[in-house]
Structures are given as structure tokens and as C-alpha cells.
Design a protein around this motif. Structure first.
Motif, PDB file in Angstrom:
ATOM      1  N   TYR A 122       0.895  -1.174   0.000  1.00  0.00           N
ATOM      2  CA  TYR A 122       0.000   0.000   0.000  1.00  0.00           C
ATOM      3  C   TYR A 122       0.917   1.203   0.000  1.00  0.00           C
ATOM      4  O   TYR A 122       1.484   1.544   1.034  1.00  0.00           O
ATOM      5  CB  TYR A 122      -0.851   0.048   1.263  1.00  0.00           C
ATOM      6  CG  TYR A 122      -2.032  -0.900   1.277  1.00  0.00           C
ATOM      7  CD1 TYR A 122      -2.921  -0.942   0.210  1.00  0.00           C
ATOM      8  CD2 TYR A 122      -2.266  -1.726   2.366  1.00  0.00           C
ATOM      9  CE1 TYR A 122      -4.004  -1.800   0.238  1.00  0.00           C
ATOM     10  CE2 TYR A 122      -3.345  -2.582   2.396  1.00  0.00           C
ATOM     11  CZ  TYR A 122      -4.205  -2.614   1.333  1.00  0.00           C
ATOM     12  OH  TYR A 122      -5.278  -3.450   1.362  1.00  0.00           O
ATOM     13  N   GLY A 123       1.089   1.860  -1.122  1.00  0.00           N
ATOM     14  CA  GLY A 123       2.065   2.939  -1.198  1.00  0.00           C
ATOM     15  C   GLY A 123       3.444   2.364  -0.921  1.00  0.00           C
ATOM     16  O   GLY A 123       3.896   1.454  -1.611  1.00  0.00           O
ATOM     17  N   ALA A 124       4.095   2.868   0.130  1.00  0.00           N
ATOM     18  CA  ALA A 124       5.431   2.367   0.450  1.00  0.00           C
ATOM     19  C   ALA A 124       5.355   1.241   1.479  1.00  0.00           C
ATOM     20  O   ALA A 124       6.359   0.624   1.808  1.00  0.00           O
ATOM     21  CB  ALA A 124       6.306   3.502   0.978  1.00  0.00           C
ATOM     22  N   PHE A 125       4.147   0.969   1.985  1.00  0.00           N
ATOM     23  CA  PHE A 125       3.999  -0.015   3.064  1.00  0.00           C
ATOM     24  C   PHE A 125       3.864  -1.422   2.491  1.00  0.00           C
ATOM     25  O   PHE A 125       2.967  -1.696   1.691  1.00  0.00           O
ATOM     26  CB  PHE A 125       2.779   0.366   3.910  1.00  0.00           C
ATOM     27  CG  PHE A 125       2.496  -0.609   5.006  1.00  0.00           C
ATOM     28  CD1 PHE A 125       3.473  -0.929   5.932  1.00  0.00           C
ATOM     29  CD2 PHE A 125       1.247  -1.209   5.111  1.00  0.00           C
ATOM     30  CE1 PHE A 125       3.206  -1.831   6.941  1.00  0.00           C
ATOM     31  CE2 PHE A 125       0.977  -2.107   6.115  1.00  0.00           C
ATOM     32  CZ  PHE A 125       1.961  -2.412   7.032  1.00  0.00           C
ATOM     33  N   HIS A 126       4.763  -2.290   2.889  1.00  0.00           N
ATOM     34  CA  HIS A 126       4.802  -3.647   2.358  1.00  0.00           C
ATOM     35  C   HIS A 126       3.814  -4.518   3.152  1.00  0.00           C
ATOM     36  O   HIS A 126       4.138  -4.999   4.218  1.00  0.00           O
ATOM     37  CB  HIS A 126       6.238  -4.175   2.518  1.00  0.00           C
ATOM     38  CG  HIS A 126       6.536  -5.325   1.612  1.00  0.00           C
ATOM     39  ND1 HIS A 126       7.808  -5.800   1.428  1.00  0.00           N
ATOM     40  CD2 HIS A 126       5.749  -6.090   0.830  1.00  0.00           C
ATOM     41  CE1 HIS A 126       7.779  -6.815   0.583  1.00  0.00           C
ATOM     42  NE2 HIS A 126       6.542  -7.010   0.201  1.00  0.00           N
ATOM     43  N   VAL A 127       2.581  -4.702   2.637  1.00  0.00           N
ATOM     44  CA  VAL A 127       1.561  -5.425   3.414  1.00  0.00           C
ATOM     45  C   VAL A 127       1.696  -6.929   3.337  1.00  0.00           C
ATOM     46  O   VAL A 127       1.462  -7.622   4.317  1.00  0.00           O
ATOM     47  CB  VAL A 127       0.111  -5.128   2.980  1.00  0.00           C
ATOM     48  CG1 VAL A 127      -0.580  -4.307   3.990  1.00  0.00           C
ATOM     49  CG2 VAL A 127       0.031  -4.560   1.608  1.00  0.00           C
ATOM     50  N   LEU A 128       1.988  -7.446   2.146  1.00  0.00           N
ATOM     51  CA  LEU A 128       2.098  -8.894   2.006  1.00  0.00           C
ATOM     52  C   LEU A 128       3.481  -9.220   1.479  1.00  0.00           C
ATOM     53  O   LEU A 128       3.918  -8.671   0.468  1.00  0.00           O
ATOM     54  CB  LEU A 128       1.020  -9.427   1.042  1.00  0.00           C
ATOM     55  CG  LEU A 128      -0.416  -9.344   1.544  1.00  0.00           C
ATOM     56  CD1 LEU A 128      -1.375  -9.821   0.465  1.00  0.00           C
ATOM     57  CD2 LEU A 128      -0.604 -10.155   2.806  1.00  0.00           C
ATOM     58  N   LYS A 129       4.162 -10.134   2.179  1.00  0.00           N
ATOM     59  CA  LYS A 129       5.554 -10.418   1.823  1.00  0.00           C
ATOM     60  C   LYS A 129       5.705 -11.872   1.425  1.00  0.00           C
ATOM     61  O   LYS A 129       5.443 -12.771   2.232  1.00  0.00           O
ATOM     62  CB  LYS A 129       6.470 -10.118   3.014  1.00  0.00           C
ATOM     63  CG  LYS A 129       6.427  -8.663   3.446  1.00  0.00           C
ATOM     64  CD  LYS A 129       7.179  -8.470   4.746  1.00  0.00           C
ATOM     65  CE  LYS A 129       6.958  -7.067   5.275  1.00  0.00           C
ATOM     66  NZ  LYS A 129       7.228  -6.981   6.713  1.00  0.00           N
ATOM     67  N   GLU A 130       6.135 -12.082   0.177  1.00  0.00           N
ATOM     68  CA  GLU A 130       6.530 -13.421  -0.276  1.00  0.00           C
ATOM     69  C   GLU A 130       5.507 -14.483   0.105  1.00  0.00           C
ATOM     70  O   GLU A 130       5.847 -15.479   0.737  1.00  0.00           O
ATOM     71  CB  GLU A 130       7.891 -13.798   0.341  1.00  0.00           C
ATOM     72  CG  GLU A 130       9.029 -12.875  -0.021  1.00  0.00           C
ATOM     73  CD  GLU A 130       9.458 -13.050  -1.468  1.00  0.00           C
ATOM     74  OE1 GLU A 130       9.594 -14.211  -1.896  1.00  0.00           O
ATOM     75  OE2 GLU A 130       9.628 -12.036  -2.164  1.00  0.00           O
ATOM     76  N   ILE A 131       4.261 -14.274  -0.273  1.00  0.00           N
ATOM     77  CA  ILE A 131       3.235 -15.252   0.079  1.00  0.00           C
ATOM     78  C   ILE A 131       3.282 -16.422  -0.890  1.00  0.00           C
ATOM     79  O   ILE A 131       3.217 -16.234  -2.106  1.00  0.00           O
ATOM     80  CB  ILE A 131       1.828 -14.611   0.045  1.00  0.00           C
ATOM     81  CG1 ILE A 131       1.740 -13.404   0.961  1.00  0.00           C
ATOM     82  CG2 ILE A 131       0.767 -15.644   0.371  1.00  0.00           C
ATOM     83  CD1 ILE A 131       1.765 -13.716   2.418  1.00  0.00           C
ATOM     84  N   ASP A 132       3.414 -17.632  -0.345  1.00  0.00           N
ATOM     85  CA  ASP A 132       3.321 -18.859  -1.142  1.00  0.00           C
ATOM     86  C   ASP A 132       2.249 -19.713  -0.511  1.00  0.00           C
ATOM     87  O   ASP A 132       2.336 -20.044   0.672  1.00  0.00           O
ATOM     88  CB  ASP A 132       4.656 -19.626  -1.120  1.00  0.00           C
ATOM     89  CG  ASP A 132       5.627 -19.057  -2.120  1.00  0.00           C
ATOM     90  OD1 ASP A 132       5.305 -19.110  -3.324  1.00  0.00           O
ATOM     91  OD2 ASP A 132       6.678 -18.541  -1.699  1.00  0.00           O
ATOM     92  N   LEU A 133       1.232 -20.039  -1.301  1.00  0.00           N
ATOM     93  CA  LEU A 133       0.139 -20.805  -0.720  1.00  0.00           C
ATOM     94  C   LEU A 133      -0.520 -21.618  -1.824  1.00  0.00           C
ATOM     95  O   LEU A 133      -0.825 -21.080  -2.898  1.00  0.00           O
ATOM     96  CB  LEU A 133      -0.880 -19.842  -0.089  1.00  0.00           C
ATOM     97  CG  LEU A 133      -2.131 -20.458   0.532  1.00  0.00           C
ATOM     98  CD1 LEU A 133      -1.771 -21.328   1.722  1.00  0.00           C
ATOM     99  CD2 LEU A 133      -3.088 -19.364   0.959  1.00  0.00           C
ATOM    100  N   THR A 134      -0.686 -22.885  -1.587  1.00  0.00           N
ATOM    101  CA  THR A 134      -1.413 -23.721  -2.537  1.00  0.00           C
ATOM    102  C   THR A 134      -2.613 -24.326  -1.825  1.00  0.00           C
ATOM    103  O   THR A 134      -2.478 -24.875  -0.733  1.00  0.00           O
ATOM    104  CB  THR A 134      -0.526 -24.852  -3.081  1.00  0.00           C
ATOM    105  OG1 THR A 134       0.641 -24.259  -3.627  1.00  0.00           O
ATOM    106  CG2 THR A 134      -1.247 -25.625  -4.159  1.00  0.00           C
ATOM    107  N   VAL A 135      -3.772 -24.173  -2.418  1.00  0.00           N
ATOM    108  CA  VAL A 135      -4.997 -24.686  -1.819  1.00  0.00           C
ATOM    109  C   VAL A 135      -5.554 -25.746  -2.743  1.00  0.00           C
ATOM    110  O   VAL A 135      -5.790 -25.485  -3.921  1.00  0.00           O
ATOM    111  CB  VAL A 135      -6.032 -23.554  -1.633  1.00  0.00           C
ATOM    112  CG1 VAL A 135      -7.279 -24.097  -0.977  1.00  0.00           C
ATOM    113  CG2 VAL A 135      -5.442 -22.413  -0.835  1.00  0.00           C
TER     114      VAL A 135
END
Lengths: 431, 260
Positions: free
Chosen positions: B29-42
Motif C-alpha cells: 500500500y504505497g510504500a507499506f509492504h503489506v504482504l511479503k513473499e506469500i506462497d500458498l497452494t490450496v
């Protein structure tokens, strides 16, 4: 006596019959006491108000009651009155046609705008009261062309080409819109304009010498009819344009957004009278010299864009009031932009905006009288110009301007009452 | 009874077919890193509960899955469709993925029935009669068919949330996302919504659920994901997750929400 026998035990043998409240607590007596005489200052105000109302009535009622309706000039009317207070309403009966149709509209054609006016109610009904059968909207769609033909006359080909152009534009739009919204919109418009320009040339060439309804020029429109034409056309065009501008201002496409912002801010920053002068004088420079755009069309364009800018801002308020969750819910269900706007966002945003839109509509309708300053003879223009300037009726201000006020009040109060009904009808929040 | 249900839920089959796959996804969000390196398999049929402190990015994560939020890096593939900026793909994914919001987001100007039939009629192009039958079927499933002609404003919070679930189901989604579906509800109404979600899970719906209802997680989920500061910190089967959390952050979080 049997003091010792006192007991808390009690059994009612007979149920008490219901009694009416005491006389001072019911009906008119209660209402008067509570609303008019509840305390000293309130009572004083009541008495003062009654006195004020008395004096007002003492002046106005005889003026109306003794009114003269049949003389043919002010001097004659004064003679009949012989110093008694009374209105010279005969100016209204004698100049009725001028007040309603202006002084130049051919009198043998008066029935045409009158018929168009009556049909306006049938055309507006299915739009205003959406519980009516939807099929009636067909007449609403045809009405603008029918009304144009009735009021302006001339070859029937022109309104037919107008209708055909709309149909072609709509058809092209609906074919292309599935592929691309903007493409459908632009090409649809282009197709409509092409049909109109081709068709009008064709009609111009093929038009019979004597059309079924004789042609009347725009310059000959006048009186309250002119106010009605300007008001109805401008309001019904300004609403869709205002919606488009409001949505455009929210657009993520920067060009669309900035065009809308600049347009709205510019138009709102300019007085309407300036725009009308521009329509009257300056606008001609912007069109090619051979294009002789009708003065009425120029005025309608100005009134429309002026109120469209205001309506756009009113609707923007409604859009802003809508919770973000509504947009997200529409998105999450897979509705596309047009569907989400049409079925979720606009119905709610417009409902919130009703009071503001009605404000603009009522203001616009009254502002149509401003055309009198660019020498168009609308109701006020007729009164100030040909009627008050005539030797017969020089000086009959109260009756004429009072009549204009009453006519405008009826229409504007009607709009206001309708909008209140609409708000009640659309209330689903049950708060 | 609860034990038996748990056992039943546990037996629910998880197929090998992949429903959602998220790789290396980052969002700012702008400069704010909200989600980092998400790896997910469903996998299809999985019931995943996502928990974590507020601001940890759990809502943002599931909102990325149906493109309510845009991600800037990495890829999200839903039912084989790669989520890109192409509006066609986005609309396709959204019509396959149902979403239930914290604040219900029902359309207040439409009746319950119209809320449920709107998208099927306009997006799926289903005839009105058929859409209404489907809507009534799902309203019966969430146990409020008698409210069909009322407006959302006339219903209680729990009823509104159940309508919201029915509205999503009417699109016949293959995946359901729940964004804190019970956080805005009174305690008495939470149960009726959770019951609806449990019965949905028992039918094999693939579900991703952001919630703090740990009882629900134990009973229904086959996997619990703990997020903090935009990262997936820990994930495990519910028994192991609750009884034997590995990271200190998870332990602290669990002690705080289960502590009272």
C-alpha cells in the motif's frame, strides 16, 4: 367504624366502562390549547399572527374578489372599479394567448403545443411512476419526436430521422458494447450522427411543398410555452449528462477524469447569464459559418450543460455517501462496471441525491426566465416587454407578475411534492 | 456430538486438484509492504482458516484472490485462470469465487430474493424463474426462506450474514472466501452463521476463512494458517497448531486469544 377491618385484599366485581377524555383534552380545544396558547409568549405570537393574517386578507381578498376579468384595457378596468380595491385580471384573459404562447406563434396552431403539453403528462407518467406498466415507456421514447413535430411542425421526415438516428445508434451500441464499452459508446454515437446528417439532407431534398403541419420558427416560440420547452428539455437532458459526468469524475482513466473535472469546474464557475450571452452571440463563432444553429438549441445546450454540472456534483455526493462495501460486493459477484453502476451503485446514489437533484431541477426551471434578457419572449419576457409596454396595460404589475409567480409555483411545488413521494416510495432501509 | 461432527469433518476428502495457487506474491500500500513473499497452494475441498493479529494482512490476502485488491508481484492462479489485469480474467475468477464480508454488504435497495438472483441473472444469464428457484433453494439451506421478500434492513445481523452466504452460493462458486464473517455479529448470532459455514464445509466446498473463531477452526479446518506482519508465520493441521505451536509469535497470539 370498622377501622380494624382494613385489608389489602381487593376484588373488582364490575369492569370499569371506558370513558371519553374530559372536554378540554380532546379535539379542537386540546389542539388550540397545546399549539396556540401553551404559554404567554406563544399566546402573544398567536394574537399577532392573527392580526397580520387579518390585514393580509383584508387587502388581498377584496382585491381578488372585486377583480375585473372582462375589460380590454387598464383605463377601462379602472373605470369599472371606480376607486374600489380590485385587481385588473382582465389583462390575463385579454392577453392569455400571448402569456402562454408568445406574441408570434401562429394562433391557428395553438392546439399543437397545447396537445404536446397534455401528452407530456402521459409521456412522463411511466418514468415518474415506475409501478405503471413498462410498455408505456414506448410512448415516452416516441414523445420527444412527436412533441418536436407538433410544436415546430414542418416535414415529418425530420423527427422520423431523429428517431431513426437514435435507433441506429442504439443498435450499433448494443452490438459493440459486448466487446468494448467505450467502443460501443463512441461508434454508436458516430452512427447516430451519420444517420442524422445523411437523413436530414435527404429529407431536405424530398420535403413536400406543403407539409402536413405548417412549420414554425424557433424565434416565434414564446410565453410560458417557451419556459416549459426549455425546462423540460434541459432537465431531461441534464440528468443523464450529469450522471455521466459524475461517473466520469470518478473514473480511473485519467483523461476521462480530467475532462469531466475541468468541464464541471468551468461551468460551475461561470454565471448562467454569461453562458446565455455566449449562446446568443459568441457561440456562432465556434460553428462553421454555414451551420446556422437554431438559437433555441443554443440556449438549450447552455441550460443543459449548466445544470448538468450542478447535477454531477450532487450525484458525486451520493456516490461518495455509498459505502465501499457496496462496490466490493458488486465486484465480488462478478458484475461488470456497467452492471454494477446500473443496478447497485446508481439506484442507491441517485436515491440519496434526490433532494439535491430536485433543487437543481427547480432552480433550472425558474432560471429559464433568464432567457428574457437575450430577447427571447418567455413568460417574463412577454410581461416585461410586449404587455407592460402596450398602451392598454401599462402599469398592471401585480396581476401579471402574480400570475407568473402562480404558474411557476404550481410547477415547482409539483416537482417538490413528487420528489417527496419518491423518497418515501424508495425508502427500504426501515430505520 | 461435537466429537462425531469433528470426525466427520476430518474425513472430508481433499482432492489433489489445485484450486488456488499463490507464488511469491507481494503487495504494497504505497510504500507499506503489506504482504511479503506469500506462497500458498490450496487443493480442492480444503478448509483453511487464516488467523493473526489485526493488520497482519490476512484480509488483504484473501481479497487479493478475487482481485478486490491488486497485487504487485508474484502470481495468483485460481481454477487454472491466471489473475492478471485483464478484466475478462478478473470477472471470470470473481464469478467462480464467492465472497462473504464482515459487514455483509447486502444491497439495501433490493429484496433478499433480488439480492440472491441479481448476479445469476446478469452475470450467468440464467432465466429469472430458474434463478429464483435456485435462490429459494439456498435461502432454505441457510434457513431463512420466509424472509425472501423482505429488505436487508428488516433482518437481524445473523440473518443478513446468512443471506450474504446464500447470495454467494447462488453463483454456484467452487471456492468461498470468508472475511471475518462473524466479527460484526452479536454472540448469539455467531452460532447460526457458523452452523451454516459448517454445513457448507461438509458438502466439500473449498473454503478460505479469515476468522478468530478457534472452535470453528478446530472443528472444520484441515489447515490453520497464522499470519503476522504480512507473512505466513506458521501453518499446520488444527490439532498440531493449537496444541503444539512452533513459533513464539504464534504461541503469544494463541495465549492471548485463548487466554480468557
Amino acid at each position: 367504624m370498622a377501622a380494624k377491618k382494613s385489608s389489602v385484599a381487593f376484588v373488582r366485581k364490575e369492569p370499569l366502562p371506558a370513558m371519553p377524555p374530559p372536554a378540554r383534552d380532546r379535539g379542537a380545544a386540546k389542539w388550540i390549547r397545546e399549539n396556540l396558547l401553551s404559554n404567554i409568549s406563544n399566546s402573544v405570537l398567536t394574537v399577532l399572527s392573527i392580526i397580520a393574517i387579518y390585514y393580509l386578507c383584508a387587502f388581498v381578498l377584496p382585491w381578488i374578489w372585486n377583480g375585473v376579468w372582462t375589460t380590454s384595457s387598464l383605463a377601462e378596468c379602472r373605470e369599472v372599479l371606480q376607486g374600489v380595491t380590485g385587481g385588473c385580471f382582465s389583462v390575463l384573459t385579454e392577453r392569455w394567448n400571448q402569456l402562454i404562447f408568445g406574441f408570434a406563434y401562429p394562433s391557428e396552431f395553438y392546439w399543437r403545443p397545447a396537445l404536446a403539453f397534455v401528452l407530456l403528462f402521459f409521456a412522463a407518467a411511466p418514468v415518474l411512476f415506475f409501478d405503471l406498466p413498462r410498455k408505456l415507456l414506448i410512448f415516452t421514447g416516441l414523445y420527444p419526436f412527436l412533441a418536436f413535430w407538433l410544436i415546430w411542425g414542418g416535414p415529418i421526415g425530420y423527427p422520423l430521422i431523429g428517431l431513426l438516428g437514435c435507433a441506429v445508434g442504439y443498435f450499433v451500441h448494443s452490438v459493440l458494447v459486448a466487446r468494448n464499452f467505450a467502443l460501443g459508446l463512441i461508434v454508436g454515437f458516430a452512427a447516430a450522427i451519420a444517420t442524422w446528417s445523411l437523413g436530414s439532407n435527404l429529407v431536405g431534398a424530398l420535403a413536400p411543398e406543403q407539409p402536413l403541419l405548417g412549420a414554425v420558427e424557433s424565434r416565434k416560440m414564446g410565453g410560458f410555452m417557451l419556459n416549459m420547452i426549455l425546462g423540460t428539455v434541459a432537465v431531461s437532458l441534464a440528468l443523464p449528462i450529469g450522471i455521466a459526468l459524475a461517473l466520469g469524475r470518478q473514473s480511473r482513466l485519467p483523461i476521462v477524469k480530467w475532462v469531466c473535472v475541468v468541464f464541471i469546474e468551468f461551468i460551475r464557475g461561470v454565471p448562467l447569464i454569461t453562458l446565455l450571452f455566449v449562446a446568443n452571440v459568441v457561440l456562432a463563432y465556434f460553428f462553421p459559418p454555414e451551420a446556422n444553429i437554431d438559437i433555441l438549441i443554443r440556449v438549450i445546450i447552455m441550460l443543459t450543460i449548466f445544470s448538468a454540472a450542478y447535477i454531477a456534483e450532487v450525484i458525486r455526493g451520493g456516490l461518495a455517501a455509498l459505502p465501499r462495501g457496496q462496490y466490493e460486493a458488486a465486484d465480488s459477484l462478478g458484475l461488470d462496471y456497467a452492471q454494477a453502476m446500473q443496478m447497485i451503485v446508481l439506484p442507491q446514489a441517485l436515491k440519496i441525491s434526490i433532494p439535491g437533484i430536485v433543487n437543481v431541477a427547480v432552480g433550472l426551471f425558474k432560471d429559464t426566465t433568464l432567457v428574457s434578457i437575450i430577447s427571447m419572449f418567455d413568460l417574463v419576457g412577454m410581461i416585461r416587454g410586449p404587455i407592460l409596454a402596450s398602451t392598454e396595460w401599462n402599469g398592471v404589475y401585480w396581476e401579471l407578475l402574480g400570475f407568473a409567480a402562480v404558474l411557476f409555483f404550481i410547477v415547482c411545488y409539483g416537482i417538490s411534492q413528487y420528489s417527496q413521494w419518491l423518497e418515501r416510495r424508495l425508502a427500504t432501509d426501515h430505520r | 456430538m461435537a466429537k462425531a461432527q469433528t470426525a466427520a469433518a476430518k474425513k472430508l476428502e481433499v482432492s489433489d486438484e489445485i484450486a488456488i495457487s499463490i507464488t511469491n506474491m507481494n503487495k504494497w500500500y504505497g510504500a507499506f509492504h503489506v504482504l511479503k513473499e506469500i506462497d500458498l497452494t490450496v487443493n480442492r475441498g480444503e478448509r483453511i482458516v487464516i488467523c493473526g493479529p489485526s493488520g497482519s494482512g490476512k484480509s488483504t490476502l484473501i481479497r487479493c484472490i478475487n482481485a478486490l485488491e491488486e497485487h504487485q508481484q508474484g502470481s495468483i492462479t485460481v481454477d487454472g485462470t491466471l489473475l492478471s489485469s485483464d478484466i475478462k480474467n478478473i470477472d471470470k475468477i470473481r464469478s467462480e469465487v464467492g465472497m462473504v464480508f464482515q459487514h455483509f454488504n447486502l444491497f439495501p435497495h433490493l429484496t433478499i430474493l433480488e439480492n440472491c438472483t441479481l448476479a445469476p441473472i446478469w452475470v450467468r444469464k440464467i432465466p429469472k424463474k430458474e434463478a429464483e428457484d435456485t435462490a429459494m433453494h439456498f435461502l432454505e439451506k441457510v434457513k431463512i426462506p420466509e424472509q425472501a421478500d423482505k429488505y436487508p434492513g428488516q433482518l437481524s445481523g445473523g440473518q443478513q450474514q446468512r443471506v450474504a452466504i446464500a447470495r454467494s452460493l447462488c453463483m454456484r462458486p467452487r471456492i468461498m472466501l470468508f472475511d471475518e464473517p462473524t466479527s460484526a455479529l452479536d454472540p448469539e448470532m455467531i452460532k447460526e452463521v457458523l452452523d451454516t459455514m459448517i454445513s457448507l464445509a461438509e458438502e466439500g466446498m473449498t473454503m478460505l476463512c479469515v476468522t478468530h473463531e478457534m472452535g470453528f477452526a478446530r472443528q472444520v479446518a484441515n489447515r490453520v494458517i497464522f499470519m503476522d506482519a504480512g507473512q505466513i508465520v506458521e501453518q499446520n493441521e488444527p490439532e498440531a497448531f493449537f496444541n503444539n505451536p512452533q513459533s513464539d509469535r504464534t504461541k503469544l497470539f494463541l495465549s492471548q486469544i485463548l487466554g480468557h
